[in-house]
Design a protein around this motif. Structure first.
Motif, mmCIF file in Angstrom:
data_model
loop_
_atom_site.group_PDB
_atom_site.id
_atom_site.type_symbol
_atom_site.label_atom_id
_atom_site.label_comp_id
_atom_site.label_asym_id
_atom_site.label_seq_id
_atom_site.Cartn_x
_atom_site.Cartn_y
_atom_site.Cartn_z
ATOM 1 N N PHE A 134 38.156 40.579 55.476
ATOM 2 C CA PHE A 134 37.220 39.477 55.297
ATOM 3 C C PHE A 134 36.018 39.893 54.449
ATOM 4 O O PHE A 134 35.477 39.099 53.679
ATOM 5 N N ALA A 135 35.582 41.145 54.589
ATOM 6 C CA ALA A 135 34.433 41.622 53.822
ATOM 7 C C ALA A 135 34.700 41.562 52.318
ATOM 8 O O ALA A 135 33.813 41.212 51.519
ATOM 9 N N PHE A 136 35.937 41.884 51.910
ATOM 10 C CA PHE A 136 36.281 41.838 50.495
ATOM 11 C C PHE A 136 36.206 40.406 49.965
ATOM 12 O O PHE A 136 35.760 40.168 48.840
ATOM 13 N N MET A 137 36.647 39.444 50.778
ATOM 14 C CA MET A 137 36.598 38.054 50.360
ATOM 15 C C MET A 137 35.151 37.589 50.183
ATOM 16 O O MET A 137 34.827 36.862 49.244
ATOM 17 N N LEU A 138 34.264 38.021 51.083
ATOM 18 C CA LEU A 138 32.859 37.652 50.969
ATOM 19 C C LEU A 138 32.243 38.214 49.688
ATOM 20 O O LEU A 138 31.468 37.530 49.001
ATOM 21 N N VAL A 139 32.581 39.460 49.365
ATOM 22 C CA VAL A 139 32.065 40.065 48.132
ATOM 23 C C VAL A 139 32.564 39.292 46.920
ATOM 24 O O VAL A 139 31.793 38.984 45.994
ATOM 25 N N GLY A 140 33.845 38.960 46.903
ATOM 26 C CA GLY A 140 34.397 38.194 45.788
ATOM 27 C C GLY A 140 33.769 36.823 45.656
ATOM 28 O O GLY A 140 33.460 36.365 44.542
ATOM 29 N N ALA B 280 31.512 35.473 42.412
ATOM 30 C CA ALA B 280 31.914 34.302 41.638
ATOM 31 C C ALA B 280 30.925 33.151 41.772
ATOM 32 O O ALA B 280 30.596 32.485 40.781
ATOM 33 N N ALA B 281 30.443 32.896 42.998
ATOM 34 C CA ALA B 281 29.626 31.710 43.239
ATOM 35 C C ALA B 281 28.164 31.894 42.860
ATOM 36 O O ALA B 281 27.539 30.976 42.326
ATOM 37 N N PHE B 282 27.610 33.067 43.109
ATOM 38 C CA PHE B 282 26.178 33.270 42.909
ATOM 39 C C PHE B 282 25.841 34.065 41.651
ATOM 40 O O PHE B 282 24.853 33.777 40.983
ATOM 41 N N LEU B 283 26.646 35.057 41.328
ATOM 42 C CA LEU B 283 26.372 35.872 40.151
ATOM 43 C C LEU B 283 27.154 35.407 38.923
ATOM 44 O O LEU B 283 26.946 35.937 37.829
ATOM 45 N N LYS B 284 28.072 34.455 39.114
ATOM 46 C CA LYS B 284 28.860 33.903 38.008
ATOM 47 C C LYS B 284 29.631 34.976 37.246
ATOM 48 O O LYS B 284 29.770 34.935 36.013
ATOM 49 N N PRO C 67 32.749 36.724 35.729
ATOM 50 C CA PRO C 67 34.076 36.242 35.327
ATOM 51 C C PRO C 67 35.177 36.846 36.195
ATOM 52 O O PRO C 67 34.970 37.849 36.897
ATOM 53 N N VAL C 68 36.364 36.238 36.116
ATOM 54 C CA VAL C 68 37.486 36.674 36.944
ATOM 55 C C VAL C 68 37.834 38.135 36.672
ATOM 56 O O VAL C 68 38.101 38.911 37.602
ATOM 57 N N ILE C 69 37.846 38.530 35.399
ATOM 58 C CA ILE C 69 38.181 39.911 35.059
ATOM 59 C C ILE C 69 37.172 40.874 35.677
ATOM 60 O O ILE C 69 37.534 41.924 36.232
ATOM 61 N N GLY C 70 35.887 40.529 35.611
ATOM 62 C CA GLY C 70 34.864 41.386 36.192
ATOM 63 C C GLY C 70 35.016 41.516 37.697
ATOM 64 O O GLY C 70 34.912 42.613 38.253
ATOM 65 N N ALA C 71 35.273 40.386 38.372
ATOM 66 C CA ALA C 71 35.473 40.423 39.829
ATOM 67 C C ALA C 71 36.714 41.235 40.186
ATOM 68 O O ALA C 71 36.730 41.969 41.182
ATOM 69 N N ALA C 72 37.762 41.127 39.356
ATOM 70 C CA ALA C 72 38.985 41.885 39.607
ATOM 71 C C ALA C 72 38.744 43.384 39.470
ATOM 72 O O ALA C 72 39.270 44.190 40.247
ATOM 73 N N ILE C 73 37.935 43.776 38.486
ATOM 74 C CA ILE C 73 37.634 45.202 38.292
ATOM 75 C C ILE C 73 36.845 45.741 39.479
ATOM 76 O O ILE C 73 37.123 46.841 39.996
ATOM 77 N N ILE C 74 35.866 44.974 39.939
ATOM 78 C CA ILE C 74 35.094 45.401 41.112
ATOM 79 C C ILE C 74 35.993 45.484 42.340
ATOM 80 O O ILE C 74 35.905 46.430 43.137
ATOM 81 N N GLY C 75 36.874 44.508 42.495
ATOM 82 C CA GLY C 75 37.808 44.539 43.621
ATOM 83 C C GLY C 75 38.727 45.742 43.568
ATOM 84 O O GLY C 75 39.014 46.366 44.597
ATOM 85 N N LEU C 76 39.193 46.073 42.356
ATOM 86 C CA LEU C 76 40.051 47.249 42.194
ATOM 87 C C LEU C 76 39.301 48.520 42.572
ATOM 88 O O LEU C 76 39.849 49.398 43.251
ATOM 89 N N ALA C 77 38.042 48.612 42.141
ATOM 90 C CA ALA C 77 37.242 49.794 42.476
ATOM 91 C C ALA C 77 37.055 49.921 43.987
ATOM 92 O O ALA C 77 37.198 51.012 44.564
ATOM 93 N N MET C 78 36.759 48.811 44.644
ATOM 94 C CA MET C 78 36.593 48.826 46.098
ATOM 95 C C MET C 78 37.895 49.199 46.799
ATOM 96 O O MET C 78 37.901 49.928 47.796
ATOM 97 N N ALA C 79 39.008 48.698 46.267
ATOM 98 C CA ALA C 79 40.304 49.017 46.865
ATOM 99 C C ALA C 79 40.628 50.497 46.725
ATOM 100 O O ALA C 79 41.159 51.125 47.650
ATOM 101 N N LEU C 80 40.308 51.071 45.564
ATOM 102 C CA LEU C 80 40.553 52.497 45.360
ATOM 103 C C LEU C 80 39.705 53.339 46.303
ATOM 104 O O LEU C 80 40.182 54.344 46.853
ATOM 105 N N VAL C 81 38.435 52.936 46.490
ATOM 106 C CA VAL C 81 37.571 53.667 47.415
ATOM 107 C C VAL C 81 38.110 53.575 48.839
ATOM 108 O O VAL C 81 38.191 54.579 49.565
ATOM 109 N N ALA C 82 38.504 52.343 49.245
ATOM 110 C CA ALA C 82 39.032 52.155 50.596
ATOM 111 C C ALA C 82 40.330 52.922 50.794
ATOM 112 O O ALA C 82 40.558 53.535 51.847
ATOM 113 N N PHE C 83 41.174 52.923 49.768
ATOM 114 C CA PHE C 83 42.445 53.642 49.863
ATOM 115 C C PHE C 83 42.204 55.141 49.955
ATOM 116 O O PHE C 83 42.853 55.851 50.731
#
Length: 261
Positions: free
Chosen positions: A204-210, A214-218, A220-236
């Motif tokens: 759920f925390a990842f969804m809140l960050v995404g 998207a909603a407040f910082l605007k 782009p999808v590619i930027g959010a995907a890169i941040i999500g990938l970085a978070m996933a790599l750290v978590a993994f």
């Protein structure tokens, strides 16, 4: 509409449904169908928006065995074509594509019904020891399935383009606004369907960050995907290191003691 556009869209619909059942290159995906239709019609952006919107509706949904599901590949082809021809934009095309996809369920059932004849014929040939002929029956099964898409696409493009244009020109404004509203709701509906199948409580925390990005910082999808990938790599990496410590039974303090010794 040019004859070559009708021909290419018709041929693509037949290949795409074959690909979905056999080669699985991805041509049957609504996004790919929308892209190809947009390329053929000269408006790739509209095709990607129509196809991407429809793709949200089929995420997490699949047909198994003899079941049928809405054919949004065909919907993306015709929705994109009619959106470009009418000049009403991608929202109109996506909304128009939904009933087309639902209607195609009936033709899909009819195609499967026709294939039962070929299947029974194949079983009879196997019992007779005619294995080569039996294998041909399986190949012939491509024909009803492909025709179930090619024929409606061809007829709709040949006879429907002018009809759709006339209908659009005479539609009341309140109805057009309703179509635009429905087209805007479809992506949210697709995301809601997808969230039902994802382990949302655990992540759920990842969804809140995404959502915040998207909603407040605007972002782009590619930027959010890169941040999500970085978070996933750290978590993994954290999970892998934690698992390795549990497997070896050595903690960080134990390593420090060993190094001091």
């Amino acid at each position: 509409m040019q004859w070559w556009q009708i021909l290419l869209l018709t041929l693509y619909s037949g290949f795409a449904i074959y690909d979905g059942n056999n080669t699985t290159f991805g041509a049957v995906k609504p996004t790919m169908a929308g892209f190809v239709a947009g390329l053929i019609m000269g408006d790739v952006q509209t095709g990607l928006i129509v196809g991407g919107t429809l793709n949200l509706l089929v995420l997490g949904v699949g047909n198994f065995g003899g079941s049928s599901m809405p054919d949004y590949m065909t919907g993306a082809l015709l929705g994109t074509a009619f959106a470009v021809l009418s000049g009403k934009g991608a929202q109109f095309g996506a909304t128009l594509a939904v009933p087309i996809g639902l209607l195609m369920i009936q033709l899909d059932v009819l195609a499967r019904f026709c294939n039962t004849f070929l299947q029974h014929r194949s079983e009879k040939l196997v019992k007779e020891g005619k294995f080569k002929s039996a294998s041909h029956m399986n190949l012939y099964g491509i024909i009803p399935t492909s025709i179930s898409r090619m024929l409606p696409v061809f007829l709709a493009l040949v006879f429907g383009s002018q009809f759709v244009q006339n209908v659009v020109n005479n539609l009341p404004m309140w109805f057009m606004n309703g179509l635009k509203t429905a087209g805007g709701i479809l992506p949210a509906l697709g995301i809601a369907i997808l969230l039902r199948y994802l382990p949302l409580k655990k992540n759920f925390a990842f969804m809140l960050v995404g959502f915040f990005l998207a909603a407040f910082l605007k972002v782009p999808v590619i930027g959010a995907a890169i941040i999500g990938l970085a978070m996933a790599l750290v978590a993994f990496g954290y999970d892998s290191g934690h698992t390795a410590v549990q497997d070896t039974g050595v903690t960080d303090s134990d390593r420090g003691d060993m190094e001091d010794e």
